[in-house]
Design a protein around this motif. Structure first.
Motif, PDB file in Angstrom:
ATOM      1  N   UNK A 132       0.821  -1.213   0.000  1.00 45.62           N
ATOM      2  CA  UNK A 132       0.000   0.000   0.000  1.00 45.62           C
ATOM      3  C   UNK A 132       0.855   1.263   0.000  1.00 45.62           C
ATOM      4  N   UNK A 133       2.157   1.089   0.113  1.00 45.02           N
ATOM      5  CA  UNK A 133       3.018   2.270   0.031  1.00 45.02           C
ATOM      6  C   UNK A 133       4.477   1.866   0.023  1.00 45.02           C
ATOM      7  N   UNK A 134       5.330   2.837  -0.291  1.00 45.02           N
ATOM      8  CA  UNK A 134       6.769   2.578  -0.271  1.00 45.02           C
ATOM      9  C   UNK A 134       7.450   3.735   0.433  1.00 45.02           C
ATOM     10  N   UNK A 135       8.626   3.441   0.980  1.00 47.12           N
ATOM     11  CA  UNK A 135       9.316   4.455   1.762  1.00 47.12           C
ATOM     12  C   UNK A 135      10.811   4.304   1.521  1.00 47.12           C
ATOM     13  N   UNK A 136      11.460   5.395   1.168  1.00 47.82           N
ATOM     14  CA  UNK A 136      12.911   5.361   0.970  1.00 47.82           C
ATOM     15  C   UNK A 136      13.503   6.583   1.654  1.00 47.82           C
ATOM     16  N   UNK A 137      14.460   6.338   2.538  1.00 52.93           N
ATOM     17  CA  UNK A 137      15.034   7.443   3.310  1.00 52.93           C
ATOM     18  C   UNK A 137      16.515   7.215   3.504  1.00 52.93           C
ATOM     19  N   UNK A 138      17.180   8.257   3.917  1.00 54.14           N
ATOM     20  CA  UNK A 138      18.534   8.105   4.415  1.00 54.14           C
ATOM     21  C   UNK A 138      19.605   8.483   3.425  1.00 54.14           C
ATOM     22  N   UNK A 161       8.141  -3.272   5.815  1.00 55.39           N
ATOM     23  CA  UNK A 161       8.993  -4.414   5.504  1.00 55.39           C
ATOM     24  C   UNK A 161      10.312  -3.953   4.867  1.00 55.39           C
ATOM     25  N   UNK A 162      11.447  -4.263   5.509  1.00 48.75           N
ATOM     26  CA  UNK A 162      12.719  -3.870   4.903  1.00 48.75           C
ATOM     27  C   UNK A 162      13.013  -4.714   3.657  1.00 48.75           C
ATOM     28  N   UNK A 163      13.368  -4.056   2.575  1.00 47.15           N
ATOM     29  CA  UNK A 163      13.672  -4.767   1.323  1.00 47.15           C
ATOM     30  C   UNK A 163      14.952  -4.210   0.702  1.00 47.15           C
ATOM     31  N   UNK A 164      15.538  -4.989  -0.182  1.00 44.09           N
ATOM     32  CA  UNK A 164      16.725  -4.512  -0.895  1.00 44.09           C
ATOM     33  C   UNK A 164      16.305  -3.625  -2.075  1.00 44.09           C
ATOM     34  N   UNK A 165      17.276  -3.031  -2.726  1.00 38.81           N
ATOM     35  CA  UNK A 165      16.994  -2.120  -3.841  1.00 38.81           C
ATOM     36  C   UNK A 165      16.167  -2.781  -4.933  1.00 38.81           C
ATOM     37  N   UNK A 166      16.531  -4.029  -5.239  1.00 36.27           N
ATOM     38  CA  UNK A 166      15.876  -4.755  -6.322  1.00 36.27           C
ATOM     39  C   UNK A 166      14.379  -4.888  -6.054  1.00 36.27           C
ATOM     40  N   UNK A 167      14.047  -5.363  -4.850  1.00 35.53           N
ATOM     41  CA  UNK A 167      12.632  -5.538  -4.514  1.00 35.53           C
ATOM     42  C   UNK A 167      11.919  -4.201  -4.338  1.00 35.53           C
ATOM     43  N   UNK A 168      12.664  -3.207  -3.900  1.00 32.81           N
ATOM     44  CA  UNK A 168      12.046  -1.887  -3.738  1.00 32.81           C
ATOM     45  C   UNK A 168      11.605  -1.342  -5.092  1.00 32.81           C
ATOM     46  N   UNK A 169      12.475  -1.509  -6.084  1.00 31.33           N
ATOM     47  CA  UNK A 169      12.205  -0.927  -7.403  1.00 31.33           C
ATOM     48  C   UNK A 169      11.123  -1.675  -8.169  1.00 31.33           C
ATOM     49  N   UNK A 170      10.997  -2.993  -7.935  1.00 30.37           N
ATOM     50  CA  UNK A 170      10.076  -3.732  -8.806  1.00 30.37           C
ATOM     51  C   UNK A 170       8.656  -3.804  -8.265  1.00 30.37           C
ATOM     52  N   UNK A 171       8.435  -3.369  -7.025  1.00 30.31           N
ATOM     53  CA  UNK A 171       7.066  -3.410  -6.506  1.00 30.31           C
ATOM     54  C   UNK A 171       6.479  -2.009  -6.351  1.00 30.31           C
TER      55      UNK A 171
END
Ligand SMILES: [Zn+2]
Length: 198
Positions: A132-138, A161-171
């Motif tokens: 339902x959302x994504x979050x990228x910080x830091x 849910x902590x995810x790596x770059x790959x999973x962050x970008x594809x969802x």
């Protein structure tokens, strides 16, 4: 003159400690050396904790990061506080003990999280969820990427849910995913991977 020797902590009412024999001036120098050494241990622990916490990322990583961050910065602030009080001749025995107790905590947490994931022999559970959302910080050191999903656990509304770059970008929000979650050897649930739901 302080009630406790700055070096060994023994009670003293004269300028020379009856226990270790140091003058209060010499004890202050020793205290400063010890504070510096422990601060180095604290800093290395803090630096190591960040990557160590991402190898087997706990589901509640954000809470753990906040807690360890509080411990880390409290300890760091105490170094200056203890030093200032010692200079003014105030007693620092209790503060010193609290500080020495806080120093190893980032190391302990780093080792806990590593052992929790590394030696977790349980089978991963598959938890279907909808992004339902994504979050990228830091910045470059601590980069947090999270997928926000509705929680399947009691008493919680959302999971970050902590995810790596790959999973962050594809969802994207709206995607149906399956989270692979393991219970953790020490009971700290952690995220193995995220898949797309067929
Ligand atoms: Zn002493």
């Amino acid at each position: 003159m302080t009630a406790h020797c700055l070096d060994c902590g023994a009670e003293t009412h004269s300028d020379q400690c009856p226990s270790c024999g140091l003058t209060s001036e010499a004890a202050e120098v020793m205290l400063r050396h010890r504070l510096l050494r422990r601060t180095a241990v604290l800093l290395v622990g803090g630096l190591l904790f960040v990557p160590a916490s991402q190898v087997f990322p706990p589901l509640d990583l954000d809470l753990i990061l906040i807690f360890v961050g509080l411990v880390f910065f409290t300890a760091l602030w105490m170094v200056f506080w203890i030093d200032r009080r010692a200079r003014k001749g105030f007693d620092v025995e209790v503060l010193k003990r609290i500080f020495f107790g806080l120093v190893p905590l980032p190391w302990v947490f780093a080792i806990f999280l590593f052992v929790n994931g590394k030696f977790d022999g349980a089978r991963p559970a598959a938890e279907p969820a909808r992004v339902i959302g994504r979050l990228s910080m830091g910045g470059p050191w601590l980069h947090t990427r999270r997928l926000i999903v509705r929680s399947w656990r009691d008493g919680r509304a959302l999971e970050r849910v902590p995810v790596n770059n790959y999973n962050y970008d594809r969802f994207q929000p709206g995607d149906n995913v399956v989270l692979q979650v393991q219970p953790g050897l020490l009971g700290i649930p952690w995220v193995v991977d995220v898949y797309r739901q067929d």
